[in-house]
Design an enzyme around this catalytic site. Structure first.
Site, PDB file in Angstrom:
ATOM      1  N   ASP A 325       0.854  -1.191   0.000  1.00 43.25           N
ATOM      2  CA  ASP A 325       0.000   0.000   0.000  1.00 43.25           C
ATOM      3  C   ASP A 325       0.891   1.243   0.000  1.00 43.25           C
ATOM      4  O   ASP A 325       1.899   1.304   0.726  1.00 43.25           O
ATOM      5  CB  ASP A 325      -0.904   0.006   1.233  1.00 43.25           C
ATOM      6  N   GLU A 368      -4.663   2.520  -4.176  1.00 40.22           N
ATOM      7  CA  GLU A 368      -3.207   2.510  -4.108  1.00 40.22           C
ATOM      8  C   GLU A 368      -2.675   1.195  -3.560  1.00 40.22           C
ATOM      9  O   GLU A 368      -1.526   1.116  -3.102  1.00 40.22           O
ATOM     10  CB  GLU A 368      -2.740   3.670  -3.215  1.00 40.22           C
TER      11      GLU A 368
END
Length: 446
Positions: A325, A368
């Site tokens: 992430d 993301e």
């Protein structure tokens, strides 16, 4: 005998007149009509010459004109000729003239002799007429079948040929001329016929023909010919050797089909198939690729993940899964704009894909967040790869000052026997949250 003779003379005459009289008198053709009248006139003149005198027995003179009329006109010629002889002979004999009347002095009735003579003429003429009629019918049927065959050959673009080996004499059907683009006539010499093939195919054609001449049997090949107009046509040729009583090959016989249209259709189908396959591959890539980053999308990444877990469950192979992430990505979007955020995601995806093996998977599963699937890798190898990705992401801002500093948090889990896809993914996800809660820019292992 009188009744029988009447049947033999008048029955064929009436039947043939009923069937053929319209086709006998010339079909309106003056020259044909004149020829027919001349032949019957010859029968009349010959018969008069025979029966208007009694000194010389010339009964044989009537036979040639009758046979000629029979040969020329068939059954109706025979029937009319014998009828003419019967009429003239009967009148002359009843009047006491002609060869038949002379036999009355020898104890034989002139009428009886005339009847015997007429029966003899009928026995001579009618079988010939029947044979000629059958021949003509067979010939007409043959010509009709030949017409059908020529039509079928021209429609299917199939011709036939024959090569007499000793004389090197080549015979072509009409369709072979059409396929070669030549006027129908005398076929070219064998060497020119071979040279009509495409230069790249002549050697192959010669080998097939030479082998068949030497060993007999059959042959079949596909080749190209170049027509006199310069067009290239694809042909299929097949045939066999003809042998004599001693088993020697004396000729080759073959059929020759223009398959240009079929070849072109097959080529178009091949092109269409390749285009369809390329479009299918492109569509599959589009369906399995994240449009922003170019790496695997969630659908493909999860499918590879499930396949890797299934293989590990069956074979017991190592498997490591990691969830990556981008830290503070919302801040990047809010501060520097979504264009910068997209650039960051593309940079991270490029680094992640570049650090993996061909058997590994790196895909974007949302926002993301990225998924790493490393089948066959142990924990130490997987940690090395993950740390390499994390380190290189930190270097993005160093290499490109226009991009703000970027870090990533990674959660990793190893497959344990009996674990499901959901279980190992949740383990990696918990490790990711542990890395974030521990200050981010970290790798944590569940």
């Amino acid at each position: 005998m009188t009744v029988l003779l009447g049947q033999l003379i008048f029955a064929p005459l009436l039947v043939t007149i009923r069937r053929q009289i319209g086709g006998f008198f010339g079909h309106g053709d003056t020259r044909q009509y004149a020829a027919e009248a001349a032949i019957l006139g010859l029968v009349v003149i010959t018969t008069l010459a025979v029966f208007l005198q009694s000194e010389v027995p010339l009964l044989f003179l009537s036979v040639p004109p009758i046979l000629f009329a029979t040969y020329r006109f068939g059954p109706i010629g025979a029937a009319l000729s014998v009828f003419i002889v019967a009429v003239i002979g009967s009148v002359a004999t009843l009047n006491g003239t002609g060869p038949c009347a002379a036999f009355s002095t020898h104890g034989i009735s002139s009428i009886t002799f005339l009847q015997i003579y007429l029966v003899t003429l009928l026995i001579s003429a009618l079988p010939l007429a029947a044979a000629l009629s059958a021949r003509n019918a067979s010939y007409e049927e043959l010509m009709r079948q030949k017409g059908f065959f020529e039509m079928a050959s021209q429609t299917a673009h199939i011709g036939h040929w024959r090569l007499e080996i000793a004389k090197e004499r080549l015979t072509w059907s009409d369709e072979v001329y059409r396929i070669h683009g030549l006027p129908i006539g005398t076929p070219p010499p064998l060497s020119e016929a071979i040279n009509a093939y495409h230069p790249d195919d002549r050697g192959m054609v010669s080998l097939w023909l030479d082998d068949c001449i030497a060993n007999g049997g059959e042959f079949e090949f596909d080749a190209r010919i170049v027509t006199t107009g310069g067009d290239v046509r694809h042909v299929n040729s097949r045939g066999r050797a003809d042998v004599d009583g001693n088993g020697e090959v004396v000729a080759l016989f073959g059929v020759f089909q223009d398959v240009t249209q079929r070849v072109h259709v097959n080529q178009q189908l091949d092109i269409a198939r390749m285009q369809a396959e390329a479009e299918a591959r492109h569509s599959r890539i589009l369906a399995e690729t994240d449009q922003l980053t170019g790496v695997a999308n969630r659908r493909r990444a999860m499918a590879e993940f499930e396949t890797a877990v299934a293989c590990a469950q069956v074979g017991g192979a190592d498997l490591v899964v990691a969830v990556l992430d981008v830290d503070h990505f919302k801040f990047v979007n809010d501060t520097h704009g979504h264009a910068m955020g997209d650039m960051v995601l593309r940079q991270v995806a490029e680094i992640g894909a570049g650090c993996l093996r061909s058997t590994d998977t790196f895909g974007r599963i949302g926002g993301e967040e990225f998924l790493l699937v490393l089948p066959g890798a142990n924990l130490e190898t997987a940690k090395f790869v993950a740390e390499r990705i994390r380190t290189r992401v930190m270097e993005i801002a160093v290499d490109n000052p226009a991009i703000p500093p970027i870090t990533t948090s990674i959660g990793m889990a190893t497959y344990q026997p009996g674990m499901s896809v959901e279980a190992i993914f949740q383990a990696a996800d918990r490790a990711l949250y542990e890395a974030k809660n521990s200050g981010r820019n970290l790798l944590k292992v569940a």
